[in-house]
Design a protein around this motif. Structure first.
Motif, PDB file in Angstrom:
ATOM      1  N   GLU A  41       1.133  -1.566   0.073  1.00  0.00           N
ATOM      2  CA  GLU A  41       0.007  -0.184   0.311  1.00  0.00           C
ATOM      3  C   GLU A  41       1.093   1.269  -0.482  1.00  0.00           C
ATOM      4  OE1 GLU A  41      -2.742  -0.160   3.423  1.00  0.00           O
ATOM      5  OE2 GLU A  41      -3.664  -1.936   2.813  1.00  0.00           O
ATOM      6  N   LYS A  42       0.451   2.438  -0.137  1.00  0.00           N
ATOM      7  CA  LYS A  42       1.460   3.457  -0.483  1.00  0.00           C
ATOM      8  C   LYS A  42       1.867   4.457   1.282  1.00  0.00           C
ATOM      9  CE  LYS A  42       0.537   8.566  -1.747  1.00  0.00           C
ATOM     10  NZ  LYS A  42      -0.618   9.834  -2.046  1.00  0.00           N
ATOM     11  N   GLY A  43       2.691   4.131   0.544  1.00  0.00           N
ATOM     12  CA  GLY A  43       3.512   4.723   1.924  1.00  0.00           C
ATOM     13  C   GLY A  43       4.200   3.889   3.055  1.00  0.00           C
ATOM     14  N   GLU A  44       3.784   2.702   2.244  1.00  0.00           N
ATOM     15  CA  GLU A  44       4.040   1.569   3.034  1.00  0.00           C
ATOM     16  C   GLU A  44       6.166   0.697   2.673  1.00  0.00           C
ATOM     17  OE1 GLU A  44       1.340  -2.495   5.074  1.00  0.00           O
ATOM     18  OE2 GLU A  44       1.941  -2.022   2.651  1.00  0.00           O
ATOM     19  N   LEU A  85       9.414  -2.192   4.094  1.00  0.00           N
ATOM     20  CA  LEU A  85      10.231  -2.969   3.962  1.00  0.00           C
ATOM     21  C   LEU A  85       9.817  -3.085   5.469  1.00  0.00           C
ATOM     22  CD1 LEU A  85      12.793  -4.638   1.693  1.00  0.00           C
ATOM     23  CD2 LEU A  85      10.435  -5.571   1.690  1.00  0.00           C
ATOM     24  N   TYR A  86      10.139  -2.160   6.291  1.00  0.00           N
ATOM     25  CA  TYR A  86      10.747  -2.458   7.822  1.00  0.00           C
ATOM     26  C   TYR A  86       8.913  -2.048   8.642  1.00  0.00           C
ATOM     27  CZ  TYR A  86      10.922  -0.824  12.506  1.00  0.00           C
ATOM     28  OH  TYR A  86      11.317  -0.912  14.157  1.00  0.00           O
ATOM     29  N   SER A  87       8.028  -1.394   7.282  1.00  0.00           N
ATOM     30  CA  SER A  87       6.247  -1.543   8.511  1.00  0.00           C
ATOM     31  C   SER A  87       5.504  -2.496   7.930  1.00  0.00           C
ATOM     32  CB  SER A  87       6.333  -0.261   7.387  1.00  0.00           C
ATOM     33  OG  SER A  87       5.348  -0.223   6.470  1.00  0.00           O
ATOM     34  N   ILE A  88       5.934  -2.970   6.799  1.00  0.00           N
ATOM     35  CA  ILE A  88       5.372  -4.871   6.425  1.00  0.00           C
ATOM     36  C   ILE A  88       5.877  -5.557   7.701  1.00  0.00           C
ATOM     37  CG2 ILE A  88       4.675  -6.067   5.086  1.00  0.00           C
ATOM     38  CD1 ILE A  88       5.439  -4.207   3.121  1.00  0.00           C
ATOM     39  N   SER A  89       6.955  -5.601   7.927  1.00  0.00           N
ATOM     40  CA  SER A  89       7.858  -6.730   8.573  1.00  0.00           C
ATOM     41  C   SER A  89       7.620  -6.706   9.499  1.00  0.00           C
ATOM     42  CB  SER A  89       9.314  -7.156   8.455  1.00  0.00           C
ATOM     43  OG  SER A  89      10.067  -5.350   9.071  1.00  0.00           O
ATOM     44  N   ARG A  90       7.393  -5.238  10.488  1.00  0.00           N
ATOM     45  CA  ARG A  90       7.048  -5.082  11.747  1.00  0.00           C
ATOM     46  C   ARG A  90       5.107  -5.714  12.212  1.00  0.00           C
ATOM     47  NH1 ARG A  90       9.492  -6.722  15.112  1.00  0.00           N
ATOM     48  NH2 ARG A  90      10.281  -6.891  13.044  1.00  0.00           N
ATOM     49  N   LYS A  91       4.457  -5.229  10.309  1.00  0.00           N
ATOM     50  CA  LYS A  91       3.248  -5.990  10.556  1.00  0.00           C
ATOM     51  C   LYS A  91       3.054  -7.676  11.082  1.00  0.00           C
ATOM     52  CE  LYS A  91      -0.957  -6.065   8.061  1.00  0.00           C
ATOM     53  NZ  LYS A  91      -1.934  -4.881   6.693  1.00  0.00           N
ATOM     54  N   TYR A  92       3.400  -8.295  10.795  1.00  0.00           N
ATOM     55  CA  TYR A  92       3.783  -9.589  10.209  1.00  0.00           C
ATOM     56  C   TYR A  92       4.815  -9.870  10.972  1.00  0.00           C
ATOM     57  CZ  TYR A  92       0.959  -9.179   6.102  1.00  0.00           C
ATOM     58  OH  TYR A  92       0.363  -8.782   5.250  1.00  0.00           O
ATOM     59  N   GLN A  93       4.886  -9.107  11.692  1.00  0.00           N
ATOM     60  CA  GLN A  93       6.265  -9.384  13.002  1.00  0.00           C
ATOM     61  C   GLN A  93       7.374 -10.825  12.715  1.00  0.00           C
ATOM     62  OE1 GLN A  93       3.781 -10.572  16.974  1.00  0.00           O
ATOM     63  NE2 GLN A  93       2.902  -9.113  16.937  1.00  0.00           N
ATOM     64  N   ILE A  94       8.375 -10.240  11.299  1.00  0.00           N
ATOM     65  CA  ILE A  94       9.224 -11.060  11.136  1.00  0.00           C
ATOM     66  C   ILE A  94      10.597 -10.074  10.759  1.00  0.00           C
ATOM     67  CG2 ILE A  94       7.471 -12.893  10.405  1.00  0.00           C
ATOM     68  CD1 ILE A  94       8.020 -11.773   7.531  1.00  0.00           C
ATOM     69  N   THR A  95      11.801 -10.567  10.281  1.00  0.00           N
ATOM     70  CA  THR A  95      12.379  -9.559  10.367  1.00  0.00           C
ATOM     71  C   THR A  95      12.328  -9.172   8.551  1.00  0.00           C
ATOM     72  OG1 THR A  95      14.381 -11.419   9.658  1.00  0.00           O
ATOM     73  CG2 THR A  95      13.586 -10.914  11.836  1.00  0.00           C
ATOM     74  N   VAL A  96      13.196  -8.119   8.272  1.00  0.00           N
ATOM     75  CA  VAL A  96      12.988  -7.589   7.380  1.00  0.00           C
ATOM     76  C   VAL A  96      14.634  -8.839   6.462  1.00  0.00           C
ATOM     77  CG1 VAL A  96      14.329  -5.735   5.295  1.00  0.00           C
ATOM     78  CG2 VAL A  96      12.779  -5.096   7.485  1.00  0.00           C
ATOM     79  N   LEU A 112      10.568  -0.381  -2.835  1.00  0.00           N
ATOM     80  CA  LEU A 112       9.060  -0.839  -2.810  1.00  0.00           C
ATOM     81  C   LEU A 112       7.340  -0.220  -3.981  1.00  0.00           C
ATOM     82  CD1 LEU A 112       7.961  -2.696   0.355  1.00  0.00           C
ATOM     83  CD2 LEU A 112       9.246  -3.964  -1.018  1.00  0.00           C
ATOM     84  N   LYS A 113       6.754  -0.697  -4.355  1.00  0.00           N
ATOM     85  CA  LYS A 113       5.759   0.354  -5.366  1.00  0.00           C
ATOM     86  C   LYS A 113       4.798  -0.707  -5.410  1.00  0.00           C
ATOM     87  CE  LYS A 113       9.135   0.028  -9.235  1.00  0.00           C
ATOM     88  NZ  LYS A 113       8.854  -0.965 -11.339  1.00  0.00           N
ATOM     89  N   PHE A 114       3.546   0.537  -5.015  1.00  0.00           N
ATOM     90  CA  PHE A 114       1.963   0.427  -4.643  1.00  0.00           C
ATOM     91  C   PHE A 114       1.595  -0.444  -5.763  1.00  0.00           C
ATOM     92  CE2 PHE A 114      -2.614   1.250  -6.000  1.00  0.00           C
ATOM     93  CZ  PHE A 114      -2.985   1.187  -4.487  1.00  0.00           C
ATOM     94  N   GLY A 115       0.761  -1.437  -4.812  1.00  0.00           N
ATOM     95  CA  GLY A 115       0.072  -2.781  -5.708  1.00  0.00           C
ATOM     96  C   GLY A 115       1.505  -3.474  -5.863  1.00  0.00           C
ATOM     97  N   GLN A 116       2.827  -3.551  -5.148  1.00  0.00           N
ATOM     98  CA  GLN A 116       3.292  -4.546  -5.689  1.00  0.00           C
ATOM     99  C   GLN A 116       2.774  -5.621  -4.708  1.00  0.00           C
ATOM    100  OE1 GLN A 116       7.466  -3.431  -4.964  1.00  0.00           O
ATOM    101  NE2 GLN A 116       8.335  -5.637  -5.097  1.00  0.00           N
ATOM    102  N   LYS A 117       3.609  -7.084  -4.627  1.00  0.00           N
ATOM    103  CA  LYS A 117       3.065  -7.978  -4.231  1.00  0.00           C
ATOM    104  C   LYS A 117       4.326  -8.854  -3.747  1.00  0.00           C
ATOM    105  CE  LYS A 117      -0.646 -10.403  -7.033  1.00  0.00           C
ATOM    106  NZ  LYS A 117      -1.226 -11.313  -7.609  1.00  0.00           N
TER     107      LYS A 117
END
Length: 276
Positions: free
Chosen positions: A15-18, A20-31, A46-51
Motif C-alpha cells: 500500500e502507499k507509504g509502506e 519493508l520495515y513497516s510490513i515486517s513489523r506488521k507480520y512480526q518477522i525480520t526484514v 517498493l511499488k504501490f500494488g506490488q505483491k
C-alpha cells in the motif's frame, strides 16, 4: 492478502507509504526474511500494488539471516548448479531442495539483502542430498505436528553457569525450538551473557519481544519472550549489559524468558555456549 502455496505463506499487496520495515513489523518477522522471500536487495524500492511473499516465521532461519557470518554443512561433491528461472525466489529454491534459505545464502556467499535474477547460477544440494534433507524435514515436521510445545525436560550441564536472570529455574524446551526457559522475578532485568552486536530486536511472531546478539565468533544469542527491550540494532553490548525486562508467560502467568543460541542457524545447547 491471501494464503498462497503449499507452505501457506501470505501474499501482501503493498500500500502507499509502506516500507519493508513497516510490513515486517506488521507480520512480526525480520526484514531479512522478507527480502529473502522476494529476492530483494537493500536498494530495491517498493511499488504501490506490488505483491510480496510473506514467509512463515522461523526463528532459526531469522537468526541465520540476521547473522554477519554464515557457514554451510554441504561439501562440494554434494552440490550442483541451478539456474534461476523467472518467478523464482530464494525461499522457493531452498524449499524445493529441502534446506533453509539461510543455508542457500551460505552456499553462495550471499548476504540477506541479495537480489535474485533470472539466469543467475546458484550452488544447491544435489537431488539425492536434497531428497534426503527433504525426507528428514518432512519426518521432523510430522513428528512435531502433534507435539505439545509446552513439554519440558530437566536442565543439564547448568551448575555454576551464569544466566540472563538471577537464580532461574531452568527447563529445556522440547519441540520446534531448542533452548531453555528461565524463570525470573517479576519485571526482572535481563542481562547479556556474551559480548556482541545487536543484529535484531523487536516483536517476532510467537516469541514476544526478541533480541539477537552476535558474538565475535559468530554465535547468535536469542533472548525471547521479554516484555520490554532496552537496546537497539547495532548496539555493541558487553557482558552484563541490560537487554530488557523479563516477560510473563501467557498460559502459566509466570515471569520468564527463553534463551536460544545458534551456530550458522542451527541451535546448540545454551548451557555449553560461551559466556563473557
Amino acid at each position: 492478502m491471501f494464503a498462497s502455496g503449499l507452505f501457506a505463506d501470505t501474499v501482501h499487496l503493498v500500500e502507499k507509504g509502506e516500507t519493508l520495515y513497516s510490513i515486517s513489523r506488521k507480520y512480526q518477522i525480520t526484514v531479512s526474511e522478507l527480502r529473502a522471500a522476494n529476492g530483494l536487495s537493500e536498494s530495491d524500492v517498493l511499488k504501490f500494488g506490488q505483491k510480496l511473499n510473506v514467509p512463515t516465521p522461523d526463528i532459526e532461519n531469522a537468526a541465520a539471516l540476521n547473522s554477519s557470518s554464515q557457514g554451510s554443512s554441504y561439501s562440494s561433491e554434494n552440490l550442483e548448479t541451478y539456474v534461476a528461472q523467472k518467478g523464482d525466489t530464494y525461499y522457493g529454491i531452498a524449499r524445493e531442495r529441502g534446506i533453509k534459505v539461510a543455508e542457500l545464502f551460505a552456499l553462495n556467499n550471499l548476504g540477506s539483502g541479495a537480489s535474485l535474477k533470472a539466469g543467475q547460477k546458484l550452488k544447491v544440494p544435489a537431488k539425492a542430498a536434497a531428497s534426503s534433507a527433504s525426507d528428514t524435514a518432512q519426518t521432523s515436521s510430522l513428528a512435531l505436528r502433534d507435539a505439545d510445545p509446552r513439554k519440558y525436560s530437566a536442565a543439564k550441564n547448568s551448575g555454576g553457569l551464569v544466566w540472563p536472570v538471577q537464580n532461574p529455574r531452568i527447563t529445556y524446551v522440547n519441540g520446534k525450538v531448542s533452548g531453555v526457559q528461565l524463570s525470573a522475578a517479576k519485571k526482572e532485568k535481563v542481562k547479556n551473557i556474551m559480548a556482541g552486536t545487536v543484529m535484531y530486536c523487536g516483536q517476532y511472531r510467537g516469541f514476544g519481544e526478541v533480541v539477537f546478539v552476535q558474538s565475535k565468533t559468530g554465535l547468535i544469542y536469542a533472548y525471547t519472550g521479554m516484555s520490554e527491550i532496552s537496546v537497539k540494532k547495532g548496539d555493541y553490548l558487553v557482558y552484563g549489559d541490560t537487554i530488557g525486562t523479563a516477560g510473563v508467560d501467557s498460559i502459566s502467568k509466570e515471569s520468564r524468558l527463553t534463551l536460544m543460541v545458534f551456530r550458522n542457524g542451527s541451535p546448540i545447547d545454551p548451557a555449553t555456549a560461551p559466556r563473557g
